[in-house]
Design a protein around this motif. Structure first.
Motif, PDB file in Angstrom:
ATOM      1  N   VAL A   1       4.603   0.796 -10.666  1.00 40.24           N
ATOM      2  CA  VAL A   1       3.391   0.668 -10.582  1.00 40.24           C
ATOM      3  C   VAL A   1       2.632   0.135  -9.098  1.00 40.24           C
ATOM      4  O   VAL A   1       1.513   1.045  -9.045  1.00 40.24           O
ATOM      5  CB  VAL A   1       3.580  -0.902 -11.309  1.00 40.24           C
TER       6      VAL A   1
ATOM      7  N   ARG B   1       2.131  -2.240 -16.248  1.00 42.49           N
ATOM      8  CA  ARG B   1       2.528  -3.450 -15.866  1.00 42.49           C
ATOM      9  C   ARG B   1       2.451  -4.485 -16.698  1.00 42.49           C
ATOM     10  O   ARG B   1       3.853  -5.155 -17.077  1.00 42.49           O
ATOM     11  CB  ARG B   1       1.948  -3.672 -14.322  1.00 42.49           C
TER      12      ARG B   1
ATOM     13  N   LEU C   1       5.858  -6.548 -18.323  1.00 40.85           N
ATOM     14  CA  LEU C   1       6.077  -8.002 -18.166  1.00 40.85           C
ATOM     15  C   LEU C   1       5.589  -8.265 -20.009  1.00 40.85           C
ATOM     16  O   LEU C   1       6.831  -8.886 -20.027  1.00 40.85           O
ATOM     17  CB  LEU C   1       4.347  -8.520 -17.321  1.00 40.85           C
TER      18      LEU C   1
ATOM     19  N   ALA D   1       4.689 -12.023  -4.285  1.00 40.67           N
ATOM     20  CA  ALA D   1       6.421 -11.120  -5.144  1.00 40.67           C
ATOM     21  C   ALA D   1       5.877  -9.772  -5.682  1.00 40.67           C
ATOM     22  O   ALA D   1       4.347 -10.355  -6.316  1.00 40.67           O
ATOM     23  CB  ALA D   1       7.224 -12.205  -5.537  1.00 40.67           C
TER      24      ALA D   1
ATOM     25  N   GLY E   1      -2.785 -16.701  -4.996  1.00 42.52           N
ATOM     26  CA  GLY E   1      -1.132 -15.363  -5.376  1.00 42.52           C
ATOM     27  C   GLY E   1      -0.171 -15.996  -4.373  1.00 42.52           C
ATOM     28  O   GLY E   1       0.569 -15.346  -5.245  1.00 42.52           O
ATOM     29  N   THR E   2       0.081 -17.165  -3.892  1.00 44.46           N
ATOM     30  CA  THR E   2       0.577 -17.345  -2.591  1.00 44.46           C
ATOM     31  C   THR E   2       1.166 -18.688  -3.314  1.00 44.46           C
ATOM     32  O   THR E   2       2.627 -19.368  -3.003  1.00 44.46           O
ATOM     33  CB  THR E   2       0.773 -17.746  -0.961  1.00 44.46           C
TER      34      THR E   2
ATOM     35  N   TYR F   1       5.204 -14.761   1.282  1.00 41.01           N
ATOM     36  CA  TYR F   1       5.197 -15.314   0.079  1.00 41.01           C
ATOM     37  C   TYR F   1       4.329 -15.184  -1.053  1.00 41.01           C
ATOM     38  O   TYR F   1       4.311 -15.733  -1.648  1.00 41.01           O
ATOM     39  CB  TYR F   1       3.606 -16.337   1.270  1.00 41.01           C
TER      40      TYR F   1
ATOM     41  N   LEU G   1      10.164  -7.611 -13.740  1.00 39.55           N
ATOM     42  CA  LEU G   1      10.585  -6.173 -13.705  1.00 39.55           C
ATOM     43  C   LEU G   1      11.610  -5.731 -13.258  1.00 39.55           C
ATOM     44  O   LEU G   1      12.135  -6.248 -12.449  1.00 39.55           O
ATOM     45  CB  LEU G   1       9.410  -5.740 -13.626  1.00 39.55           C
TER      46      LEU G   1
ATOM     47  N   ALA H   1       3.647 -15.267 -11.461  1.00 35.80           N
ATOM     48  CA  ALA H   1       4.551 -14.030 -10.622  1.00 35.80           C
ATOM     49  C   ALA H   1       3.882 -13.732  -9.395  1.00 35.80           C
ATOM     50  O   ALA H   1       4.426 -13.530  -8.410  1.00 35.80           O
ATOM     51  CB  ALA H   1       5.084 -12.187 -11.186  1.00 35.80           C
ATOM     52  N   ARG H   2       3.023 -14.683  -8.415  1.00 35.41           N
ATOM     53  CA  ARG H   2       2.313 -13.815  -7.130  1.00 35.41           C
ATOM     54  C   ARG H   2       2.738 -12.825  -6.284  1.00 35.41           C
ATOM     55  O   ARG H   2       2.374 -12.354  -5.873  1.00 35.41           O
ATOM     56  CB  ARG H   2       3.278 -15.514  -6.408  1.00 35.41           C
ATOM     57  N   ASN H   3       1.468 -12.496  -7.430  1.00 39.37           N
ATOM     58  CA  ASN H   3       1.678 -11.085  -7.700  1.00 39.37           C
ATOM     59  C   ASN H   3      -0.182 -10.591  -7.277  1.00 39.37           C
ATOM     60  O   ASN H   3      -0.536  -9.472  -7.371  1.00 39.37           O
ATOM     61  CB  ASN H   3       1.924 -10.233  -8.810  1.00 39.37           C
TER      62      ASN H   3
ATOM     63  N   SER I   1       8.848 -10.601 -21.609  1.00 39.56           N
ATOM     64  CA  SER I   1       8.750 -12.242 -21.569  1.00 39.56           C
ATOM     65  C   SER I   1       8.642 -12.766 -22.824  1.00 39.56           C
ATOM     66  O   SER I   1       7.963 -12.296 -23.471  1.00 39.56           O
ATOM     67  CB  SER I   1       7.453 -12.394 -20.855  1.00 39.56           C
TER      68      SER I   1
ATOM     69  N   LEU J   1      -1.840 -10.171  -4.817  1.00 42.85           N
ATOM     70  CA  LEU J   1      -2.356 -10.808  -4.036  1.00 42.85           C
ATOM     71  C   LEU J   1      -1.903  -9.210  -3.900  1.00 42.85           C
ATOM     72  O   LEU J   1      -2.471  -8.268  -3.130  1.00 42.85           O
ATOM     73  CB  LEU J   1      -1.682 -10.954  -2.419  1.00 42.85           C
ATOM     74  N   ASN J   2      -0.732  -8.415  -4.186  1.00 41.29           N
ATOM     75  CA  ASN J   2      -0.231  -7.169  -4.721  1.00 41.29           C
ATOM     76  C   ASN J   2      -1.262  -6.400  -5.653  1.00 41.29           C
ATOM     77  O   ASN J   2      -1.926  -5.634  -4.862  1.00 41.29           O
ATOM     78  CB  ASN J   2       0.993  -6.790  -5.180  1.00 41.29           C
TER      79      ASN J   2
END
Ligand SMILES: Nc1ncnc2c1ncn2[C@@H]1O[C@H](COP(=O)(O)OP(=O)(O)OP(=O)(O)O)[C@@H](O)[C@H]1O
Ligand SMILES: [Mg+2]
Lengths: 249, 266
Positions: A101, B12, B16, A88, B264-265, A86, A93, B88-90, B20, B92-93
């Motif tokens: 990164v 990053r 981005l 991404a 994040g999700t 869930y 990128l 970007a649902r990112n 974009s 959490l990462n």
């Protein structure tokens, strides 16, 4: 238990009225793959998010690598990683940019070699220069797994990592996870709704129901304990009898 | 603080932003549109004012427009970087990596600085080419003005980011809206004494007010007022600390309510 990588004691998490995790205690030993099972809303994701320091517990204690999570969050996260169907990586990128990164965030030494090795391991080396958003969901899951292994984590948390994989790739991923665990002794906490996944990958499972652990053991032990033939049957019994229990109280 | 992690985050955002289309238009296109509109408005004002129009009205408006853009883009640099991760649902990462909150914020600051440097360079060049307005006629005072607008933009950016972290997508419009809540009282396009008397003390609590007043002073040839600059720096110091505390507090609230994971999700 001095080889416990994760020690969770009386963990509880309430979200304004909802009890997501009621009272959960468990340990995870070094090199073990522990599966968190349970119906939708049982509290699996919440537990993992607490272990990652993304959510703070209402009460109880969490120690990872023998250290208090809240006080040593960054230090602990440096040695962990996470992958979920869930989340991404930024879609515009390229795969290699995303991994570069992520590697930077963990300060991975010799990053480019590591990236190439992981991409080959998951058989996606040819996707290196592709834009992440153009990948199929199975391909991006594998990229996520590469990201999750970049920093050679000692503890890997996987929230439904195989959710979008076709049976063939899912099988490959399961075998790879086991292989990595055998070779590198990585400890893993794994959630999945696919009982085959769990039977094949996990050394031990914790059955969660409404935020409580109601069964625990090796997949075989749990199956025997409930007098069933498969984990799937156990799952259904647990989910339904749990509801029955609740109705009678 | 790890420079390596900050560098990775900045890298990053650089990837981005360059990929974009909406982000690139924010850096080049919208500021250009603003410049054209304000440029022609001032040309027109000069024409109808005839000889009686003070020559520097022209400079006031264009200078104010460029300065406003610095503030606005600095705030956007911080907030949009965070939103990029949400979209970007990112998120959490980023937050499951050993990234300290200070490193995250610092990276968004650096991105903000890059963005406005590019935007201002472009605006300054075009303002000179199209309207022979030379922003460098402000001389050395340009630097402290620039710095103050940047600092205030960062503080505003942290506040809007905190609100988005707490209230999620519902608060996204704030990313573009918050600076405009301040614009009417920050004496951007008109001097402070145009405002009603009771609003003036409030306006003086905004660092940008001192910058815009100071800019007009310099353009009138009265030199830099040390008082305006000191006031602006002092206010900014207070706001930055307050904004950082607010951000920290909202981050903790978000962790308590499990919002980081949700943002994040979803
Ligand atoms: N941030 C939140 N705010 C409020 N309630 C939440 C939040 N996160 C989770 N919950 C609630 O807590 C309970 C447990 O959710 P959790 O996501 O941990 O379940 P899960 O076991 O992962 O389920 P699934 O199998 O569907 O992924 C659910 O009832 C959910 O509605
Ligand atoms: Mg879940």
């Amino acid at each position: 238990m001095n080889d416990a990588i994760v020690q969770v004691e009386h963990l509880r998490k309430e979200f304004s009225g909802t009890v997501a995790v009621a009272d959960v205690s468990f340990n995870v030993r070094k090199g073990e793959i522990v599966g968190l099972l349970g119906a939708n809303g049982a509290g699996k994701t919440t537990t993992i998010q607490i272990l990652l320091g993304l959510t703070t517990p209402t009460s109880g204690s969490v120690r990872v690598f023998g250290k208090d999570l809240e006080r040593h969050r960054c230090e602990i996260l440096q040695r962990c990683n996470f992958c979920s169907a869930y989340t991404a990586l930024p879609s515009n990128l390229k795969v290699r940019e995303n991994l570069r990164v992520s590697g930077g965030l963990y300060g991975v030494p010799d990053l480019f070699r590591k990236m190439d090795a992981l991409l080959s391991l998951f058989e996606i080396a040819h996707l290196k220069n592709k834009v992440t958003g153009q990948l199929s969901s199975g391909e991006s899951t594998r990229v996520n797994l590469c990201k999750a292994l970049l920093n050679d984590p000692e503890l890997l948390m996987l929230d439904e990592p195989t959710a979008s994989l076709d049976p063939n790739i899912a099988d490959k991923v399961r075998k790879l996870l086991r292989k990595i665990q055998r070779e590198q002794g990585i400890t893993m906490i794994y959630t999945s709704h696919n009982m085959r996944d769990v039977e094949e990958v996990c050394d031990r499972v914790l059955f969660l129901h409404k935020g409580l652990i109601i069964a625990e053991g090796t997949p075989q032990e749990v199956i025997t304990q409930f007098n069933h033939k498969t984990l799937e049957e156990v799952f259904i019994t647990v989910a339904r009898s749990g509801d029955l229990l609740e109705e009678t109280t | 603080m790890s420079w390596c992690r900050i560098q990775a985050l900045v890298l990053r955002y650089t990837y981005l932003y360059t990929r974009s289309v909406p982000r690139v238009t924010e850096i080049f296109f919208w500021p250009l549109m603003d410049l054209l509109v304000w440029g022609y408005v001032t040309l027109y004002l000069q024409r109808i004012g005839g000889v009686s129009a003070p020559a520097n009205v022209f400079m006031f408006l264009l200078g104010a427009m460029i300065f406003w853009d610095i503030l606005y883009r600095a705030q956007q640099g911080v907030t949009l970087s965070f939103l990029e991760d949400v979209w970007a649902r990112n998120l959490l990462n980023v937050f499951v990596a050993p990234v300290r909150i200070g490193e995250f914020v610092l990276a968004t600051y650096i991105v903000g600085l890059f963005r406005i440097t590019i935007t201002v360079a472009m605006l300054a060049g075009l303002a000179y080419a199209l309207y022979s307005f030379n922003i460098f006629s402000l001389g050395m005072s340009l630097l402290p003005f620039f710095a103050n607008l940047l600092l205030m933009g960062w503080a505003l950016g942290m506040v809007t980011t905190s609100l988005i972290m707490r209230w999620g997508q519902a608060a996204e419009a704030l990313a573009w809206g918050v600076p405009f809540l301040i614009q009417p009282i920050a004496a951007v396009f008109y001097p402070l004494d145009v405002l009603p008397r009771w609003v003036q003390p409030i306006a003086l609590c905004i660092p940008a007010t001192h910058v815009f007043e100071g800019m007009r002073q310099v353009l009138r040839g009265e030199g830099v007022s040390a008082a305006s600059l000191t006031a602006a720096f002092a206010l900014n110091a207070i706001y930055l600390v307050a904004a950082a505390l607010f951000f920290r507090y909202m981050f903790d609230v978000a962790r308590r309510k499990g919002l980081l994971a949700k943002l994040g999700t979803q």
